[in-house]
Write a protein that holds these residues in place. Structure first.
Motif, PDB file in Angstrom:
ATOM      1  N   ASN A   1       4.205  26.618 -16.164  1.00  0.00           N
ATOM      2  CA  ASN A   1       4.316  26.785 -17.607  1.00  0.00           C
ATOM      3  C   ASN A   1       5.641  27.471 -17.933  1.00  0.00           C
ATOM      4  OD1 ASN A   1       1.497  26.020 -18.411  1.00  0.00           O
ATOM      5  ND2 ASN A   1       1.034  27.693 -17.011  1.00  0.00           N
ATOM      6  N   GLU A   2       6.236  27.089 -19.050  1.00  0.00           N
ATOM      7  CA  GLU A   2       7.453  27.755 -19.490  1.00  0.00           C
ATOM      8  C   GLU A   2       7.068  29.093 -20.114  1.00  0.00           C
ATOM      9  OE1 GLU A   2      11.587  26.541 -21.651  1.00  0.00           O
ATOM     10  OE2 GLU A   2       9.795  25.425 -22.193  1.00  0.00           O
ATOM     11  N   LEU A   3       7.778  30.146 -19.755  1.00  0.00           N
ATOM     12  CA  LEU A   3       7.487  31.469 -20.293  1.00  0.00           C
ATOM     13  C   LEU A   3       8.269  31.692 -21.575  1.00  0.00           C
ATOM     14  CD1 LEU A   3       7.647  33.553 -16.989  1.00  0.00           C
ATOM     15  CD2 LEU A   3       5.705  32.331 -17.986  1.00  0.00           C
ATOM     16  N   ASP A   4       7.623  32.354 -22.552  1.00  0.00           N
ATOM     17  CA  ASP A   4       8.335  32.632 -23.800  1.00  0.00           C
ATOM     18  C   ASP A   4       9.158  33.914 -23.647  1.00  0.00           C
ATOM     19  OD1 ASP A   4       6.679  34.886 -24.347  1.00  0.00           O
ATOM     20  OD2 ASP A   4       5.250  33.648 -25.451  1.00  0.00           O
ATOM     21  N   SER A   5       9.979  34.206 -24.630  1.00  0.00           N
ATOM     22  CA  SER A   5      10.899  35.343 -24.544  1.00  0.00           C
ATOM     23  C   SER A   5      10.158  36.678 -24.432  1.00  0.00           C
ATOM     24  CB  SER A   5      11.855  35.354 -25.734  1.00  0.00           C
ATOM     25  OG  SER A   5      11.131  35.457 -26.942  1.00  0.00           O
ATOM     26  N   ALA A   6       9.002  36.804 -25.088  1.00  0.00           N
ATOM     27  CA  ALA A   6       8.230  38.047 -24.996  1.00  0.00           C
ATOM     28  C   ALA A   6       7.745  38.276 -23.563  1.00  0.00           C
ATOM     29  CB  ALA A   6       7.035  38.002 -25.948  1.00  0.00           C
ATOM     30  N   GLU A   7       7.340  37.222 -22.899  1.00  0.00           N
ATOM     31  CA  GLU A   7       6.921  37.361 -21.492  1.00  0.00           C
ATOM     32  C   GLU A   7       8.101  37.714 -20.609  1.00  0.00           C
ATOM     33  OE1 GLU A   7       3.566  34.470 -20.154  1.00  0.00           O
ATOM     34  OE2 GLU A   7       4.887  33.365 -21.521  1.00  0.00           O
ATOM     35  N   LEU A   8       9.207  37.031 -20.815  1.00  0.00           N
ATOM     36  CA  LEU A   8      10.388  37.244 -19.978  1.00  0.00           C
ATOM     37  C   LEU A   8      10.922  38.667 -20.091  1.00  0.00           C
ATOM     38  CD1 LEU A   8      12.228  33.857 -20.492  1.00  0.00           C
ATOM     39  CD2 LEU A   8      11.051  34.646 -18.425  1.00  0.00           C
ATOM     40  N   GLU A   9      10.806  39.292 -21.277  1.00  0.00           N
ATOM     41  CA  GLU A   9      11.345  40.636 -21.439  1.00  0.00           C
ATOM     42  C   GLU A   9      10.520  41.695 -20.695  1.00  0.00           C
ATOM     43  OE1 GLU A   9       9.523  42.748 -25.416  1.00  0.00           O
ATOM     44  OE2 GLU A   9      11.383  41.630 -25.626  1.00  0.00           O
ATOM     45  N   ARG A  10       9.350  41.345 -20.249  1.00  0.00           N
ATOM     46  CA  ARG A  10       8.515  42.291 -19.505  1.00  0.00           C
ATOM     47  C   ARG A  10       8.936  42.420 -18.040  1.00  0.00           C
ATOM     48  NH1 ARG A  10       4.868  43.605 -23.167  1.00  0.00           N
ATOM     49  NH2 ARG A  10       3.963  42.123 -24.588  1.00  0.00           N
ATOM     50  N   PHE A  11       9.812  41.542 -17.600  1.00  0.00           N
ATOM     51  CA  PHE A  11      10.272  41.545 -16.210  1.00  0.00           C
ATOM     52  C   PHE A  11      11.793  41.567 -16.167  1.00  0.00           C
ATOM     53  CE2 PHE A  11       6.148  39.448 -16.117  1.00  0.00           C
ATOM     54  CZ  PHE A  11       5.538  40.034 -15.022  1.00  0.00           C
ATOM     55  N   LYS A  12      12.338  42.160 -15.122  1.00  0.00           N
ATOM     56  CA  LYS A  12      13.758  42.012 -14.824  1.00  0.00           C
ATOM     57  C   LYS A  12      13.859  40.777 -13.944  1.00  0.00           C
ATOM     58  CE  LYS A  12      14.891  46.847 -15.079  1.00  0.00           C
ATOM     59  NZ  LYS A  12      15.413  48.023 -14.419  1.00  0.00           N
TER      60      LYS A  12
END
Length: 188
Positions: free
Chosen positions: A139-150
């Motif tokens: 699944n493609e991750l949205d920007s909110a998900e991506l900001e939770r990880f480095k």
């Protein structure tokens, strides 16, 4: 796929004396994270609660790293729970009343405002394969998900992978040679 993401995380945790708890994200759903619904008798009558799961206990142990493998193969709601674990080290818990909630979830961490805080959880590491038609179920991750990880891309270095596996399986090969099983030693 196959670049050694899981091995890198496991080796890093071992080198730093950390306890690693690995979860295959695509095998879970949100209900699995908080447990199985259960009808529980209380003084006020029957109430529905969710029993704690095997995820809660490992996360409450000191110096724990949660490794979520194949993060982007889980459904969105499951990733939401993992995202909160990654960023805030919390998990929402059902409202069961203060005494009941403390009895069920208090042994795993601190309870505050309907959330369970894992004070011993050092970090959450998520591994994923690229989002594309090639990797089925990603699944493609949205920007909110991506900001939770480095984000750290892992690119295969064939020589490093070979050195890692030689080191990892050298003991097994040596035992097989000692037992006179050269064929098995060569397989290792």
């Amino acid at each position: 796929a196959g670049v050694g993401k899981s091995n890198i995380v496991e080796q890093w945790a071992e080198e730093h004396g950390l306890t690693i708890h690995t979860i295959e994200a695509h095998t879970l759903n949100p209900e699995a994270l908080l447990g199985i619904p259960d009808i529980h008798p209380t003084k006020k009558g029957m109430v529905m609660r969710r029993l704690s799961t095997e995820l809660l206990e490992p996360l409450s142990k000191p110096n724990t790293v949660l490794f979520i493998d194949e993060y982007n193969r889980a459904d969105y709601q499951t990733r939401f729970y993992f995202g909160n674990l990654a960023k805030y080290h919390t998990m929402p818990i059902p409202a069961l009343g203060e005494e009941e909630t403390q009895e069920i979830f208090g042994k795993y961490g601190q309870i505050k405002n309907g959330k369970l805080y894992f004070n011993n959880l050092i970090m959450v590491v998520g591994a994923q394969n690229p989002y594309s038609d090639v990797y089925t179920g990603t699944n493609e991750l949205d920007s909110a998900e991506l900001e939770r990880f480095k984000l750290r891309p892992v690119i295969a270095d064939p020589l490093a992978v070979l050195r890692h596996f030689r080191k990892k399986f050298a003991a097994e090969a040596q035992l097989d040679r000692k037992d006179g099983d050269e064929e098995s030693a060569l397989m290792w």
